[in-house]
Design a protein around this motif. Sequence first.
Motif, PDB file in Angstrom:
ATOM      1  N   ARG A 667       0.640  -1.102   0.130  1.00  0.00           N
ATOM      2  CA  ARG A 667      -0.289  -0.514  -0.043  1.00  0.00           C
ATOM      3  C   ARG A 667       1.509   1.208   0.209  1.00  0.00           C
ATOM      4  NH1 ARG A 667      -2.980  -0.006   4.976  1.00  0.00           N
ATOM      5  NH2 ARG A 667      -3.311   2.111   4.344  1.00  0.00           N
ATOM      6  N   ALA A 668       1.542   0.882   0.794  1.00  0.00           N
ATOM      7  CA  ALA A 668       3.268   2.611   0.999  1.00  0.00           C
ATOM      8  C   ALA A 668       3.497   2.345  -0.147  1.00  0.00           C
ATOM      9  CB  ALA A 668       3.767   2.032   2.171  1.00  0.00           C
ATOM     10  N   GLU A 669       3.938   1.337  -0.821  1.00  0.00           N
ATOM     11  CA  GLU A 669       4.263   1.430  -2.373  1.00  0.00           C
ATOM     12  C   GLU A 669       3.691   1.940  -3.085  1.00  0.00           C
ATOM     13  OE1 GLU A 669       5.903  -1.982  -5.105  1.00  0.00           O
ATOM     14  OE2 GLU A 669       6.370  -1.894  -3.736  1.00  0.00           O
ATOM     15  N   LEU A 670       3.253   1.566  -3.555  1.00  0.00           N
ATOM     16  CA  LEU A 670       1.315   2.859  -4.092  1.00  0.00           C
ATOM     17  C   LEU A 670       1.180   3.484  -4.174  1.00  0.00           C
ATOM     18  CD1 LEU A 670      -0.326  -0.696  -5.263  1.00  0.00           C
ATOM     19  CD2 LEU A 670       1.462   0.415  -7.069  1.00  0.00           C
ATOM     20  N   GLY A 671       1.422   4.122  -3.230  1.00  0.00           N
ATOM     21  CA  GLY A 671       0.758   5.284  -2.598  1.00  0.00           C
ATOM     22  C   GLY A 671      -0.385   5.889  -2.147  1.00  0.00           C
ATOM     23  N   ILE A 672      -1.568   4.096  -1.370  1.00  0.00           N
ATOM     24  CA  ILE A 672      -2.661   3.750  -1.393  1.00  0.00           C
ATOM     25  C   ILE A 672      -2.699   5.034   0.595  1.00  0.00           C
ATOM     26  CG2 ILE A 672      -4.497   2.533  -1.058  1.00  0.00           C
ATOM     27  CD1 ILE A 672      -3.190   1.272  -3.570  1.00  0.00           C
ATOM     28  N   ALA A 673      -3.392   5.409   0.564  1.00  0.00           N
ATOM     29  CA  ALA A 673      -3.767   5.701   1.906  1.00  0.00           C
ATOM     30  C   ALA A 673      -4.823   5.509   2.848  1.00  0.00           C
ATOM     31  CB  ALA A 673      -4.195   7.310   2.265  1.00  0.00           C
ATOM     32  N   ASP A 674      -6.103   5.158   1.942  1.00  0.00           N
ATOM     33  CA  ASP A 674      -7.371   4.575   2.874  1.00  0.00           C
ATOM     34  C   ASP A 674      -7.111   2.967   3.178  1.00  0.00           C
ATOM     35  OD1 ASP A 674      -8.412   7.066   2.544  1.00  0.00           O
ATOM     36  OD2 ASP A 674      -9.346   6.159   0.087  1.00  0.00           O
ATOM     37  N   PRO A 675      -7.350   2.805   4.588  1.00  0.00           N
ATOM     38  CA  PRO A 675      -6.983   1.407   4.810  1.00  0.00           C
ATOM     39  C   PRO A 675      -7.526   0.302   3.907  1.00  0.00           C
ATOM     40  CG  PRO A 675      -8.808   2.011   6.400  1.00  0.00           C
ATOM     41  CD  PRO A 675      -8.016   3.246   4.927  1.00  0.00           C
ATOM     42  N   VAL A 676      -7.101  -1.087   3.858  1.00  0.00           N
ATOM     43  CA  VAL A 676      -7.668  -1.918   2.855  1.00  0.00           C
ATOM     44  C   VAL A 676      -7.917  -3.311   4.080  1.00  0.00           C
ATOM     45  CG1 VAL A 676      -7.956  -3.660   1.029  1.00  0.00           C
ATOM     46  CG2 VAL A 676      -6.725  -1.412   0.927  1.00  0.00           C
ATOM     47  N   GLN A 677      -9.163  -3.659   4.106  1.00  0.00           N
ATOM     48  CA  GLN A 677      -9.272  -5.167   5.195  1.00  0.00           C
ATOM     49  C   GLN A 677      -8.831  -6.160   4.707  1.00  0.00           C
ATOM     50  OE1 GLN A 677     -14.072  -5.430   5.777  1.00  0.00           O
ATOM     51  NE2 GLN A 677     -14.550  -2.886   5.918  1.00  0.00           N
ATOM     52  N   LEU A 678      -8.343  -7.059   5.574  1.00  0.00           N
ATOM     53  CA  LEU A 678      -7.875  -7.640   5.388  1.00  0.00           C
ATOM     54  C   LEU A 678      -8.176  -9.312   6.354  1.00  0.00           C
ATOM     55  CD1 LEU A 678      -5.636  -9.902   4.401  1.00  0.00           C
ATOM     56  CD2 LEU A 678      -4.316  -9.094   5.613  1.00  0.00           C
ATOM     57  N   GLY A 679      -9.088 -10.350   5.632  1.00  0.00           N
ATOM     58  CA  GLY A 679     -10.039 -11.374   6.643  1.00  0.00           C
ATOM     59  C   GLY A 679      -8.964 -12.480   6.181  1.00  0.00           C
ATOM     60  N   VAL A 680      -9.914 -13.293   7.079  1.00  0.00           N
ATOM     61  CA  VAL A 680      -9.250 -15.192   6.826  1.00  0.00           C
ATOM     62  C   VAL A 680     -10.302 -15.986   6.275  1.00  0.00           C
ATOM     63  CG1 VAL A 680      -7.512 -14.284   8.126  1.00  0.00           C
ATOM     64  CG2 VAL A 680      -9.154 -15.355   9.120  1.00  0.00           C
ATOM     65  N   MET A 681     -10.212 -16.986   5.875  1.00  0.00           N
ATOM     66  CA  MET A 681     -10.659 -17.872   5.723  1.00  0.00           C
ATOM     67  C   MET A 681     -10.584 -18.957   6.947  1.00  0.00           C
ATOM     68  SD  MET A 681     -11.165 -19.007   2.156  1.00  0.00           S
ATOM     69  CE  MET A 681     -12.102 -20.195   1.636  1.00  0.00           C
ATOM     70  N   ILE A 682     -11.766 -19.357   7.356  1.00  0.00           N
ATOM     71  CA  ILE A 682     -10.817 -20.579   8.787  1.00  0.00           C
ATOM     72  C   ILE A 682     -11.584 -21.588   8.121  1.00  0.00           C
ATOM     73  CG2 ILE A 682     -12.578 -21.362  11.002  1.00  0.00           C
ATOM     74  CD1 ILE A 682     -11.137 -18.784  10.798  1.00  0.00           C
ATOM     75  N   GLU A 683     -10.594 -22.652   7.733  1.00  0.00           N
ATOM     76  CA  GLU A 683     -11.209 -23.375   6.928  1.00  0.00           C
ATOM     77  C   GLU A 683     -10.386 -24.462   7.509  1.00  0.00           C
ATOM     78  OE1 GLU A 683     -10.477 -23.274   2.492  1.00  0.00           O
ATOM     79  OE2 GLU A 683      -9.356 -22.202   3.704  1.00  0.00           O
ATOM     80  N   THR A 684      -9.354 -24.351   8.679  1.00  0.00           N
ATOM     81  CA  THR A 684      -9.455 -25.220   9.199  1.00  0.00           C
ATOM     82  C   THR A 684      -9.204 -25.615  11.058  1.00  0.00           C
ATOM     83  OG1 THR A 684      -7.247 -24.260  10.708  1.00  0.00           O
ATOM     84  CG2 THR A 684      -6.895 -24.771   8.682  1.00  0.00           C
ATOM     85  N   PRO A 685      -9.819 -26.454  11.832  1.00  0.00           N
ATOM     86  CA  PRO A 685      -9.526 -26.887  12.659  1.00  0.00           C
ATOM     87  C   PRO A 685      -9.094 -25.989  13.989  1.00  0.00           C
ATOM     88  CG  PRO A 685     -10.180 -28.957  12.229  1.00  0.00           C
ATOM     89  CD  PRO A 685      -9.517 -28.034  10.861  1.00  0.00           C
ATOM     90  N   ALA A 686      -8.021 -25.664  13.280  1.00  0.00           N
ATOM     91  CA  ALA A 686      -7.285 -25.066  14.592  1.00  0.00           C
ATOM     92  C   ALA A 686      -8.157 -23.399  14.318  1.00  0.00           C
ATOM     93  CB  ALA A 686      -5.717 -25.367  14.125  1.00  0.00           C
ATOM     94  N   ALA A 687      -7.843 -22.731  13.020  1.00  0.00           N
ATOM     95  CA  ALA A 687      -8.597 -21.567  13.335  1.00  0.00           C
ATOM     96  C   ALA A 687      -9.459 -20.971  13.460  1.00  0.00           C
ATOM     97  CB  ALA A 687      -9.102 -21.044  11.669  1.00  0.00           C
ATOM     98  N   ALA A 688     -10.688 -22.415  13.284  1.00  0.00           N
ATOM     99  CA  ALA A 688     -11.650 -22.129  13.965  1.00  0.00           C
ATOM    100  C   ALA A 688     -11.810 -22.622  15.633  1.00  0.00           C
ATOM    101  CB  ALA A 688     -12.468 -23.685  13.451  1.00  0.00           C
ATOM    102  N   MET A 689     -10.859 -22.990  16.314  1.00  0.00           N
ATOM    103  CA  MET A 689     -10.862 -22.995  17.974  1.00  0.00           C
ATOM    104  C   MET A 689      -9.993 -21.521  18.323  1.00  0.00           C
ATOM    105  SD  MET A 689     -12.862 -25.840  18.528  1.00  0.00           S
ATOM    106  CE  MET A 689     -12.312 -25.528  20.196  1.00  0.00           C
ATOM    107  N   LEU A 690      -9.309 -20.768  17.628  1.00  0.00           N
ATOM    108  CA  LEU A 690      -8.916 -19.684  17.597  1.00  0.00           C
ATOM    109  C   LEU A 690      -9.220 -18.894  17.481  1.00  0.00           C
ATOM    110  CD1 LEU A 690      -4.370 -20.897  16.951  1.00  0.00           C
ATOM    111  CD2 LEU A 690      -6.471 -21.154  19.595  1.00  0.00           C
TER     112      LEU A 690
END
Length: 822
Positions: A667-690
């Motif tokens: 983002r800094a390299e491209l000069g984008i000041a606005d935040p961009v959401q970064l989420g995750v896929m929950i596909e593993t039991p570990a991620a679900a429990m955490l």
Amino acid sequence: MSGMMIEVVKLVAPFAGWLAPLEAVPDPVFAERMMGDGFAIDPIEGVLRAPAAGEILSVPATAHAVTLRLDNGAELLLHIGLETVALGGKGFVAKVAAGQRVAAGDPLIEFDLDAVAEAAKALITPVVLASEGYVLTLEATGRRVEAGESVARIARAAPREASRETANEERFEREVIVSAAHGIHARPAARITAALRPFVAEVALIAGDKQANARSTVALLGLGVGRDSAVRVTGVGADARAAVDAVAELILSGLGEEGGVVPAAPAIRTQGPVCASPGLAIGEALQLRAADQDVPDNGANPADERAALDAALAKVTGHLAGARGAAAAIAEAHRALLEDPELIRVAGEHIAAGRSAGFAWRAASGQAAAAIRATGDALLMERVADLKDLERQVIAALLGTDGESVPALRAGTILIADDLLPSQFLSLDAASLAGICTAAGGPTSHVAILAASAGVPMLVAAGDSVLAIADRTALILDADAATITVEPNPDALAQASERLSATRERHTRDIAAAHEPCRMADGTRIKIFANLGSVTDAAAAVAAGAEGCGLLRTEFLFLERDTAPVEEEQRDTYSRIAATLGDRPLIVRTLDIGGDKPVPYLPMGNEENPALGLRGVRLSLARPDLMRLQLRAILRGVPASQCRIMLPMIADLGDYRPVRALLDDVRAELGIADPVQLGVMIETPAAAMLAGQIAREADFLSIGTNDLTQYTLAADRGNAAVSQRIDALHPAVLRLIREVGKGAQAAGRWAGVCGGLASDPLAAPILIGLGITELSATPAAIPGLKAAVRRLDMNACVKLAGKACDAESPAEVRALAREALA
């Protein structure tokens, strides 16, 4: 050769290039070892040399492949590139002929490297061990090799008869009762053969005085085993007990078929039609009269005819690989028939007797069909259509034709045929097809499954009288009442039109309302997004009323090509999808390849279990250059206000934080000041429990129920032997989803579902009750899904979800959901 037979032969690289495991070949026929074990080389020179001394068995006229018998008797197939037979020999020059003796390193085929690379699907060259009784041991892959460099060895396996005299062999048998609703028909038979792939024992099923090779789908169908039949599973071999137990437990588990009341087995009859797919149709008749293509009785020579048959089988198998939805399960059964050892053995006998490949395959298919008809079981006889379908497809591949052409349909066509094959149905113009009526067939045939999946009303077993209906005759096909009315009077037409109009109006209301934001009956806001895989999908989603994209599968840009897409190509595609969506949110999933989605330009070492290997975000972290390039393309192509980025296969925050840092850097390299959401896929039991931990840093959570289910239930969704165990409504999976809902709510984040379960209206109240506030479905499912959600009440959903998590089985969960919705 004189003296003792050589036991072990060393193989050297047939040309310079990159040595890869067979799994790296982007063709399921080779990658799934349907033709045998082996390896592959991506060449960097245009001369194919002998990998060992031996005798040339065959070189096709197109000179794109060669079969070699080694000095220990093993037979090798060397196939230059993929789909190179279609080049018709252009760019290839054979340097050897059948019967010629060669030494290791002798030139076999010269080819124009650049021209073939440009015209073929891929240059990667499989080297396949095409005969049984041998074991191939491959050296380290993922490296460059020079021509003549040692890469593998092939050893003769111990003879079966001799090994039975040793203490390592065992005999074992079990008797079980078949509980599957329709007995052992095509799909269960395919699952039995798939279950035996890891074992070497010879396994048979015995029913009464009949016995069948358990690795042969055709032989199993010939047993005529119905529900509640007793069968003996017998095995002989070093792992006989394990092999027999695997088959016996599969049978006892129901063979992956739905349970419940068994419908009366419909005979192929003439006294009246049977509903195969519900619905009502008004239209005009069109008769489909199929005809077989002529094939020569006699062949050129057995080696060429066998090579031609193998190529045709491989081509048809390759076409099945792209099947999706209802067609995928049917393709699984068809693949099993194409590799059936009994069919191939009988065809081989005809070829050895001088017959052509087409004649041999038709004769083998006819013999198998006769054995199935001899059982007298109407349900099993519906599988004869599958044999006929594959017979015609293989012969079309042998003749280089498109097979029989289906007629062009006028709007409102009711198609009439003696029977309809799955491939014929898939070739029809669905928009013009109002209904189907067949003289023969049955309600559990594969074409009936396809018709029901597509929502096309269908009657079967209507009798020969329907074949006399003239084209363009007015018809009313009422599949719900199992009637077909020829030249209906005005009153009947008016009543049917009124019913049809009411159904269409309800569907139209759902579509019209789908463009409004989705709220439950109590006012709770639930967002309904769409899963996308192309610009075309985006347009369909907008038309269906999607409120955004909950999952853009970016791997469609990376698969089935020789090089990774450059930044500009990616940026342009993301930009066009964003523009098609308007101002609706676009959640872009970063590259999710590896596992069951390999690509040739990212060679990876052989993984014993790819589903647990270097895939998803793990591969992206291992190749930060690709990750950075993709992030740049996404940020340049999608406005920050619309853009959401999602990471696949997250296990914990250790997978998330490096990408967060990389995204901020880009983002800094491209000069984008606005935040961009970064989420995750929950596909593993570990991620679900955490989920609670992850949600404190990730901007959103979205559950991929397909992978989460396979990991939770320890069942590979690509393995036909266990795939029937996979059910996303399993209480164990629902409990993990509950943890995700709780974790997201505690952190003030939203949680969605973008897996297959999100498209099922029956699952919607349970998912919402577990804390899910966004469902991302297939575009076609969106109007009906919104209509279903609008009838729901949150308190009732929470109560239903609690009961579902305490249920004992997916079947109980479904019963609870149906009761609640009713």
